[in-house]
Design a protein around this motif. Structure first.
Motif, PDB file in Angstrom:
ATOM      1  N   GLN A   7       3.236   4.475  15.006  1.00 34.90           N
ATOM      2  CA  GLN A   7       2.062   5.042  14.279  1.00 34.90           C
ATOM      3  C   GLN A   7       2.126   5.058  12.751  1.00 34.90           C
ATOM      4  O   GLN A   7       1.084   4.774  12.311  1.00 34.90           O
ATOM      5  CB  GLN A   7       1.861   6.805  14.725  1.00 34.90           C
ATOM      6  CG  GLN A   7       1.818   6.964  15.918  1.00 34.90           C
ATOM      7  CD  GLN A   7       1.775   8.428  16.468  1.00 34.90           C
ATOM      8  OE1 GLN A   7       2.012   9.454  15.796  1.00 34.90           O
ATOM      9  NE2 GLN A   7       0.939   8.907  17.563  1.00 34.90           N
ATOM     10  N   LEU A   8       3.289   5.225  12.148  1.00 36.73           N
ATOM     11  CA  LEU A   8       3.328   5.093  10.723  1.00 36.73           C
ATOM     12  C   LEU A   8       3.132   3.803  10.364  1.00 36.73           C
ATOM     13  O   LEU A   8       2.446   3.562   9.238  1.00 36.73           O
ATOM     14  CB  LEU A   8       4.816   5.515  10.533  1.00 36.73           C
ATOM     15  CG  LEU A   8       5.070   5.654   8.732  1.00 36.73           C
ATOM     16  CD1 LEU A   8       4.045   6.567   8.174  1.00 36.73           C
ATOM     17  CD2 LEU A   8       6.405   6.057   8.408  1.00 36.73           C
ATOM     18  N   GLN A   9       3.653   2.928  11.102  1.00 34.11           N
ATOM     19  CA  GLN A   9       3.444   1.499  10.847  1.00 34.11           C
ATOM     20  C   GLN A   9       1.862   0.895  11.100  1.00 34.11           C
ATOM     21  O   GLN A   9       1.342   0.260  10.268  1.00 34.11           O
ATOM     22  CB  GLN A   9       4.114   0.669  11.632  1.00 34.11           C
ATOM     23  CG  GLN A   9       5.948   0.449  11.188  1.00 34.11           C
ATOM     24  CD  GLN A   9       6.576  -0.237  12.277  1.00 34.11           C
ATOM     25  OE1 GLN A   9       6.325  -0.418  13.517  1.00 34.11           O
ATOM     26  NE2 GLN A   9       7.828  -0.762  11.771  1.00 34.11           N
ATOM     27  N   SER A  10       1.458   1.510  12.090  1.00 36.84           N
ATOM     28  CA  SER A  10      -0.005   1.096  12.312  1.00 36.84           C
ATOM     29  C   SER A  10      -0.835   1.786  11.158  1.00 36.84           C
ATOM     30  O   SER A  10      -2.012   1.075  10.410  1.00 36.84           O
ATOM     31  CB  SER A  10      -0.294   1.758  13.455  1.00 36.84           C
ATOM     32  OG  SER A  10      -1.867   1.866  13.687  1.00 36.84           O
ATOM     33  N   ALA A  15      -3.897   1.006   6.080  1.00 37.53           N
ATOM     34  CA  ALA A  15      -4.198   1.160   4.621  1.00 37.53           C
ATOM     35  C   ALA A  15      -4.271  -0.042   4.014  1.00 37.53           C
ATOM     36  O   ALA A  15      -4.752  -0.458   2.769  1.00 37.53           O
ATOM     37  CB  ALA A  15      -3.219   2.228   4.099  1.00 37.53           C
ATOM     38  N   THR A  16      -3.226  -0.917   4.174  1.00 36.43           N
ATOM     39  CA  THR A  16      -3.232  -2.402   3.489  1.00 36.43           C
ATOM     40  C   THR A  16      -4.467  -3.055   3.604  1.00 36.43           C
ATOM     41  O   THR A  16      -4.783  -3.865   2.725  1.00 36.43           O
ATOM     42  CB  THR A  16      -1.740  -3.158   4.173  1.00 36.43           C
ATOM     43  OG1 THR A  16      -0.574  -2.011   3.834  1.00 36.43           O
ATOM     44  CG2 THR A  16      -1.569  -4.476   3.356  1.00 36.43           C
ATOM     45  N   GLN A  17      -4.792  -3.148   5.069  1.00 34.89           N
ATOM     46  CA  GLN A  17      -5.997  -3.820   5.433  1.00 34.89           C
ATOM     47  C   GLN A  17      -7.226  -3.353   4.439  1.00 34.89           C
ATOM     48  O   GLN A  17      -8.166  -3.983   3.751  1.00 34.89           O
ATOM     49  CB  GLN A  17      -6.403  -3.783   6.753  1.00 34.89           C
ATOM     50  CG  GLN A  17      -5.609  -4.768   7.697  1.00 34.89           C
ATOM     51  CD  GLN A  17      -5.702  -4.700   8.941  1.00 34.89           C
ATOM     52  OE1 GLN A  17      -6.621  -3.511   9.422  1.00 34.89           O
ATOM     53  NE2 GLN A  17      -5.014  -5.497   9.831  1.00 34.89           N
ATOM     54  N   PHE A  18      -7.437  -1.866   4.342  1.00 38.49           N
ATOM     55  CA  PHE A  18      -8.390  -1.218   3.681  1.00 38.49           C
ATOM     56  C   PHE A  18      -8.332  -1.726   2.179  1.00 38.49           C
ATOM     57  O   PHE A  18      -9.398  -2.136   1.280  1.00 38.49           O
ATOM     58  CB  PHE A  18      -8.404   0.320   3.819  1.00 38.49           C
ATOM     59  CG  PHE A  18      -9.260   1.074   2.996  1.00 38.49           C
ATOM     60  CD1 PHE A  18     -10.679   0.863   3.392  1.00 38.49           C
ATOM     61  CD2 PHE A  18      -9.138   1.652   1.632  1.00 38.49           C
ATOM     62  CE1 PHE A  18     -11.797   1.703   2.894  1.00 38.49           C
ATOM     63  CE2 PHE A  18     -10.239   2.061   1.012  1.00 38.49           C
ATOM     64  CZ  PHE A  18     -11.496   2.245   1.426  1.00 38.49           C
ATOM     65  N   LEU A  19      -7.220  -1.482   1.455  1.00 44.85           N
ATOM     66  CA  LEU A  19      -6.960  -1.951   0.129  1.00 44.85           C
ATOM     67  C   LEU A  19      -7.436  -3.427  -0.248  1.00 44.85           C
ATOM     68  O   LEU A  19      -7.915  -3.748  -1.211  1.00 44.85           O
ATOM     69  CB  LEU A  19      -5.660  -1.407  -0.099  1.00 44.85           C
ATOM     70  CG  LEU A  19      -5.176  -0.291  -0.649  1.00 44.85           C
ATOM     71  CD1 LEU A  19      -3.964  -0.067  -0.673  1.00 44.85           C
ATOM     72  CD2 LEU A  19      -6.116   0.296  -1.710  1.00 44.85           C
ATOM     73  N   SER A  20      -7.023  -4.318   0.737  1.00 43.80           N
ATOM     74  CA  SER A  20      -7.272  -5.771   0.580  1.00 43.80           C
ATOM     75  C   SER A  20      -8.449  -6.104   0.452  1.00 43.80           C
ATOM     76  O   SER A  20      -9.138  -6.760  -0.118  1.00 43.80           O
ATOM     77  CB  SER A  20      -6.512  -6.627   1.437  1.00 43.80           C
ATOM     78  OG  SER A  20      -7.015  -6.299   2.791  1.00 43.80           O
ATOM     79  N   LYS A  21      -9.519  -5.113   1.439  1.00 47.83           N
ATOM     80  CA  LYS A  21     -11.080  -5.449   1.361  1.00 47.83           C
ATOM     81  C   LYS A  21     -11.471  -4.740   0.327  1.00 47.83           C
ATOM     82  O   LYS A  21     -12.463  -5.261  -0.158  1.00 47.83           O
ATOM     83  CB  LYS A  21     -11.478  -4.855   2.841  1.00 47.83           C
ATOM     84  CG  LYS A  21     -10.956  -5.571   4.078  1.00 47.83           C
ATOM     85  CD  LYS A  21     -11.846  -5.127   5.281  1.00 47.83           C
ATOM     86  CE  LYS A  21     -11.107  -5.805   6.352  1.00 47.83           C
ATOM     87  NZ  LYS A  21     -11.958  -5.182   7.629  1.00 47.83           N
TER      88      LYS A  21
END
Length: 122
Positions: A7-10, A15-21
């Motif tokens: 869950q933490l990895q997910s 969060a990484t995808q949101f920041l990259s977008k």
């Protein structure tokens, strides 16, 4: 435990995808809103001048801070002299403040030891 790790990895992945977008857009918006604070050109001399301005401005504010501290201390002294007139609420607030200071001290000591209670690392 393994499911919590997944869950933490997910969540980290989301969060990484949101920041990259959206990270670049947020950065540009933040810079645009605060461009009045940006020094152009950003030279070493200008940065040195700004750091000196900040230092001496803070240094010049010390007398005012000292005066405020003296007023606070006088207030505490007057409360202590008239402690028999002290309300329960005021005593409770003072006790909570003292407890908070003590707790911050303890947390600081634990952090200084590398987040170990005894000081020994395992």
């Amino acid at each position: 435990m393994a499911s919590q790790l997944r869950q933490l990895q997910s969540k980290a992945c989301q969060a990484t995808q949101f920041l990259s977008k959206h990270g670049t857009t947020y950065y540009k918006q933040l810079i645009e809103q605060n461009k009045q604070y940006i020094q152009e050109p950003a030279t070493v001399e200008k940065c040195s001048e700004l750091s000196k301005q900040l230092f001496y401005t803070r240094l010049a504010s010390l007398p005012g801070r000292k005066e405020s501290l003296q007023k606070e201390l006088e207030y505490v002294k007057s409360l202590w002299k008239n402690r028999q007139d002290l309300k329960v609420e005021d005593a409770g607030i003072a006790a909570l403040f003292g407890l908070e200071c003590y707790c911050w001290f303890c947390v600081g000591e634990i952090a200084g030891r590398g987040f170990s209670i005894t000081g020994y690392h395992v």
